[in-house]
Design a protein around this motif. Structure first.
Motif, PDB file in Angstrom:
ATOM      1  N   THR A  91      35.356  -5.109 -14.899  1.00 23.69           N
ATOM      2  CA  THR A  91      36.385  -5.115 -13.867  1.00 23.69           C
ATOM      3  C   THR A  91      36.426  -6.511 -13.262  1.00 23.69           C
ATOM      4  N   LEU A  92      37.545  -7.188 -13.441  1.00 24.19           N
ATOM      5  CA  LEU A  92      37.664  -8.593 -13.061  1.00 24.19           C
ATOM      6  C   LEU A  92      37.911  -8.738 -11.564  1.00 24.19           C
ATOM      7  N   THR A  93      37.047  -9.492 -10.903  1.00 30.28           N
ATOM      8  CA  THR A  93      37.187  -9.807  -9.472  1.00 30.28           C
ATOM      9  C   THR A  93      37.078 -11.314  -9.291  1.00 30.28           C
ATOM     10  N   ARG A  94      37.291 -11.737  -8.072  1.00 22.86           N
ATOM     11  CA  ARG A  94      37.110 -13.167  -7.802  1.00 22.86           C
ATOM     12  C   ARG A  94      35.639 -13.557  -7.928  1.00 22.86           C
ATOM     13  N   GLY A  95      34.766 -12.578  -7.681  1.00 23.79           N
ATOM     14  CA  GLY A  95      33.337 -12.849  -7.716  1.00 23.79           C
ATOM     15  C   GLY A  95      32.757 -13.008  -9.103  1.00 23.79           C
ATOM     16  N   ASN A  96      33.420 -12.492 -10.148  1.00 25.84           N
ATOM     17  CA  ASN A  96      32.858 -12.628 -11.500  1.00 25.84           C
ATOM     18  C   ASN A  96      33.766 -13.398 -12.444  1.00 25.84           C
ATOM     19  N   LEU A  97      34.777 -14.043 -11.884  1.00 28.81           N
ATOM     20  CA  LEU A  97      35.746 -14.765 -12.713  1.00 28.81           C
ATOM     21  C   LEU A  97      35.069 -15.789 -13.619  1.00 28.81           C
ATOM     22  N   ASP A  98      34.030 -16.464 -13.085  1.00 34.28           N
ATOM     23  CA  ASP A  98      33.375 -17.519 -13.855  1.00 34.28           C
ATOM     24  C   ASP A  98      32.269 -16.984 -14.766  1.00 34.28           C
ATOM     25  N   GLN A  99      32.063 -15.660 -14.778  1.00 30.70           N
ATOM     26  CA  GLN A  99      30.982 -15.094 -15.578  1.00 30.70           C
ATOM     27  C   GLN A  99      31.481 -14.361 -16.833  1.00 30.70           C
ATOM     28  N   VAL A 100      32.782 -14.205 -16.937  1.00 32.88           N
ATOM     29  CA  VAL A 100      33.327 -13.424 -18.051  1.00 32.88           C
ATOM     30  C   VAL A 100      33.056 -14.093 -19.391  1.00 32.88           C
ATOM     31  N   LEU A 101      33.340 -15.384 -19.496  1.00 35.92           N
ATOM     32  CA  LEU A 101      33.149 -16.064 -20.777  1.00 35.92           C
ATOM     33  C   LEU A 101      31.673 -16.173 -21.151  1.00 35.92           C
ATOM     34  N   PRO A 102      30.770 -16.519 -20.196  1.00 32.06           N
ATOM     35  CA  PRO A 102      29.341 -16.488 -20.550  1.00 32.06           C
ATOM     36  C   PRO A 102      28.862 -15.095 -20.962  1.00 32.06           C
ATOM     37  N   LEU A 103      29.353 -14.057 -20.296  1.00 29.48           N
ATOM     38  CA  LEU A 103      28.970 -12.700 -20.678  1.00 29.48           C
ATOM     39  C   LEU A 103      29.461 -12.381 -22.086  1.00 29.48           C
ATOM     40  N   ALA A 104      30.676 -12.829 -22.400  1.00 28.82           N
ATOM     41  CA  ALA A 104      31.206 -12.590 -23.748  1.00 28.82           C
ATOM     42  C   ALA A 104      30.319 -13.243 -24.803  1.00 28.82           C
ATOM     43  N   GLU A 105      29.785 -14.411 -24.502  1.00 26.44           N
ATOM     44  CA  GLU A 105      28.872 -15.070 -25.441  1.00 26.44           C
ATOM     45  C   GLU A 105      27.574 -14.283 -25.581  1.00 26.44           C
TER      46      GLU A 105
END
Length: 524
Positions: free
Chosen positions: A349-363
């Motif tokens: 669930t995309l929030t302002r708090g995890n916006l910068d963590q999505v791509l690292p999590l995908a890796e």
């Protein structure tokens, strides 16, 4: 006439004794196809030709008849019911395998009864095959207009066996099914892909079934923590009967996505899972990590199409949202799904708090999961306490996400607004959130444990109650129609059929999702 007969019966003619094969053109065997078949039968009685040759001649005759009489236009069911393919021709033979003999003269037929079928597929191709018992039963059901439920009862089999036989016969072209009745009304300008009709007709209808609100987590963005009783087993079986009937009547496949809460916490989950399988419904699970023993229990019934769990970012952030230890628990569970060869999905669930963590999590998930994607936060329930990205932030994120997925095969696209950027980059569009833009009350509905039916689980969107109305009545109600029409501001948009924004996000911003467009829309 001899040349024509040789074209109809090329293999049979090869077995004729030399004296007959070189007989005068005026000989009765060459007068017409009927005479040829009769003469071959007489020759077989006298052991002049192999005993199987009369059957072979009849097979060649039927195959030729199909070729010469098949329509030159696409085949389709013209009414509202499944029908037998009008080109289907069948011949009962006493030898097999005669079809193999048509292509290989080394085949040695043996006495054995068989029904051979010849037909034209809806795509125009010619087909031939030996009929299986299941195919003959499917043809009988449709030709004699038998009730599949009654047939299943007479054979003491679950209805999935009978429905599956009919569906298989449809896929093979033996039966013709009317098109899906789940069709999107269109108006206004459309993209080229939408204009082609790709995104207007749903072939599968999904019931996202929250069978319980019991949950072993307490996520900070939970849309609904209301106290609702579990669906009772007896009521659940009736719901599944309705779901099957709805899908059969609308000529679509059916999927039940079991959810909650955690569906495994429902005391009758396995019985409901079995019952859905028995009704020929595709199975999926949206839940939390469970034990290997629980996974084994569902595999004893049927493998789900997918098992979806959620992560909200890297470990520290995820555990702040979903609870301490939930990150590691999810990673360990994904390894279990891989071990059991179950298709795995991770939703964020995309929030302002995890916006910068999505791509690292995908890796991090690259080699751990089959598919990774996200939904934008809908500020509903406890999710109202979190902050969504701003529109410009989200647009930049979409650009970065699309770039990253070029080298990471697990990254999927789901949010319909991504099509705006795809169009800008002149890439092919995709179907949006559910394959049809926002599919709320169109190709899916959400069912809560107490019988309430909502257009979408992510926001209050009540369209009916199964305690008072049938699924058929609810789906075709004015309330449901309002949601599957989407917001009025999007009606004239060229991307409407693959977008329409997210009604839940619009509601979360305090706007009217039936009128106002998604506030994150960045189309120009």
């Amino acid at each position: 006439m001899k040349e024509q007969i040789e074209k109809i019966f090329p293999v049979s003619c090869a077995y004729l004794p030399k004296g007959i094969a070189t007989a005068e053109r005026s000989s009765s065997i060459w007068s017409d196809a009927d005479s040829f078949v009769k003469q071959i039968a007489r020759l077989a009685e006298s052991a002049v030709v192999p005993a199987y040759l009369p059957d072979l001649a009849r097979v060649e005759r039927v195959r030729h008849d199909l070729t010469s009489t098949s329509p030159k236009v696409p085949l389709r069911a013209t009414g509202g019911s499944i029908v037998v393919n009008p080109t289907l021709l069948a011949v009962e033979v006493s030898w097999q395998p005669l079809l193999a003999l048509l292509d290989n003269s080394d085949v040695k037929p043996e006495p054995a009864s068989q029904i051979l079928m010849f037909w034209q597929n809806p795509d125009g191709t010619q087909r031939q095959a030996a009929a299986s018992p299941a195919e003959l039963l499917a043809l009988k059901i449709v030709a004699e207009q038998l009730d599949p439920v009654d047939v299943a009862a007479s054979y003491n089999q679950p209805i999935c066996i009978i429905d599956g036989a009919v569906d298989s016969a449809i896929r093979k072209g033996l039966l013709l099914s009317p098109p899906s009745k789940l069709r999107r009304e269109t108006s206004g300008p459309q993209s080229a892909a939408a204009a082609a009709g790709t995104f207007t007709t749903a072939e599968v209808f999904t019931l996202q079934w929250h069978i319980t609100h019991r949950c072993d987590l307490h996520c900070r963005h939970c849309y609904d923590r209301s106290d609702r009783s579990d669906v009772k087993l007896e009521q659940g079986l009736k719901i599944l009967d309705q779901m099957r009937q709805f899908c059969r009547e609308h000529h679509v496949g059916g999927q039940v996505s079991f959810s909650g809460g955690n569906p495994f916490l429902h005391p009758d989950f396995l019985q409901l899972y079995q019952a859905a399988f028995d009704r020929n419904l595709n199975l999926a699970i949206l839940g939390n990590p469970v034990s290997e023993a629980q996974i084994e229990a569902i595999l004893q019934i049927a493998e789900p199409s997918f098992f979806q769990v959620s992560l909200e970012g890297l470990e520290k952030h995820n555990d702040q949202i979903r609870g301490k230890g939930s990150y590691q628990s999810a990673l360990e569970f994904l390894e279990l799904l891989k071990k059991k060869k179950i298709y795995s999905m991770v939703m964020l669930t995309l929030t302002r708090g995890n916006l910068d963590q999505v791509l690292p999590l995908a890796e991090t998930l690259r080699d751990r999961v089959d598919l990774f994607t996200y939904n934008r936060l809908a500020m509903v329930g406890e999710g109202a306490n979190l902050e969504p990205p701003q529109t410009d932030e989200y647009h930049r994120f979409v650009i970065d996400y699309l770039e990253a997925r070029r080298s990471n095969p697990i990254m999927a696209v789901k949010d319909s607004l991504i099509n705006i950027e795809l169009e800008q980059q002149q890439h092919n569009l995709f179907g949006g959130c559910t394959g049809f833009g926002c599919g709320a009350a169109f190709n899916f509905v959400s069912l809560l444990p107490d019988g309430q039916v909502h257009a979408c689980r992510k926001f209050p969107s009540l369209i009916g109650d199964l305690n008072r109305n049938t699924l058929q009545e609810i789906y075709h109600s004015p309330a449901a129609h309002k949601y599957h029409q989407g917001c009025q501001e999007c009606t004239a948009c060229r991307l409407r059929l693959v977008c329409g924004g997210c009604l839940a996000v619009t509601h979360g911003w305090g706007r009217d999702p039936s009128q106002e467009r998604d506030p994150d829309c960045f189309i120009t």
